[in-house]
Design a protein around this motif. Sequence first.
Motif, PDB file in Angstrom:
ATOM      1  N   GLU A  14      45.179  41.713  30.841  1.00  0.00           N
ATOM      2  CA  GLU A  14      46.085  42.657  31.473  1.00  0.00           C
ATOM      3  C   GLU A  14      46.962  43.288  30.398  1.00  0.00           C
ATOM      4  N   ARG A  69      50.554  48.825  34.802  1.00  0.00           N
ATOM      5  CA  ARG A  69      49.718  47.743  34.293  1.00  0.00           C
ATOM      6  C   ARG A  69      48.264  48.093  34.530  1.00  0.00           C
ATOM      7  N   VAL A  99      43.958  46.512  33.694  1.00  0.00           N
ATOM      8  CA  VAL A  99      43.086  45.449  33.200  1.00  0.00           C
ATOM      9  C   VAL A  99      41.951  46.116  32.419  1.00  0.00           C
ATOM     10  N   LEU A 123      46.481  48.863  37.865  1.00  0.00           N
ATOM     11  CA  LEU A 123      46.900  47.867  38.853  1.00  0.00           C
ATOM     12  C   LEU A 123      48.273  48.227  39.394  1.00  0.00           C
ATOM     13  N   ARG A 141      49.181  43.021  41.265  1.00  0.00           N
ATOM     14  CA  ARG A 141      47.931  42.782  40.536  1.00  0.00           C
ATOM     15  C   ARG A 141      46.714  43.163  41.371  1.00  0.00           C
ATOM     16  N   TRP A 194      38.643  38.636  38.081  1.00  0.00           N
ATOM     17  CA  TRP A 194      38.710  40.016  38.557  1.00  0.00           C
ATOM     18  C   TRP A 194      37.451  40.350  39.355  1.00  0.00           C
TER      19      TRP A 194
END
Length: 130
Positions: free
Chosen positions: A39, A67, A69, A95, A99, A119
């Motif tokens: 992340e 954020r 990933v 994200l 999350r 994920w």
Amino acid sequence: MIGLKGTLNIIDNSGALLVECVNVLKQKVNNGWGSVGDEIVCVIKKARPITGAASNAIKVRRGDVRRAVIVRTRKPVRRPDGRFVRFDDNAAVLLNNKREMLGTRIGGVVSADLRMKGWGKIVSLAPKVL
């Protein structure tokens, strides 16, 4: 290997096109470098223009801090069976604060290593997994 000031393409339908990494959020294992499944905190450098009809589909704008990933890297990643997997570009998926994915679709290939890192939702939405 994504570090400070690294640029990534965004492959979901959140409205962002290009982001710049400003921080890697993980344990102090790899000294600030992020790989597939890590992340990151990023700044949106390029986004789709907001038009009247599709304004509800665009969720981000230029300059937002979000954020993300990492789903693909140009740096080869070694698999447990000894193979190395490398992609043509660096890519990420945005994200929200919980999350969860900001977009609802993914428009590109993602790495299979994401499933091992928790994920699975991203892997299930991707059109192709390598």
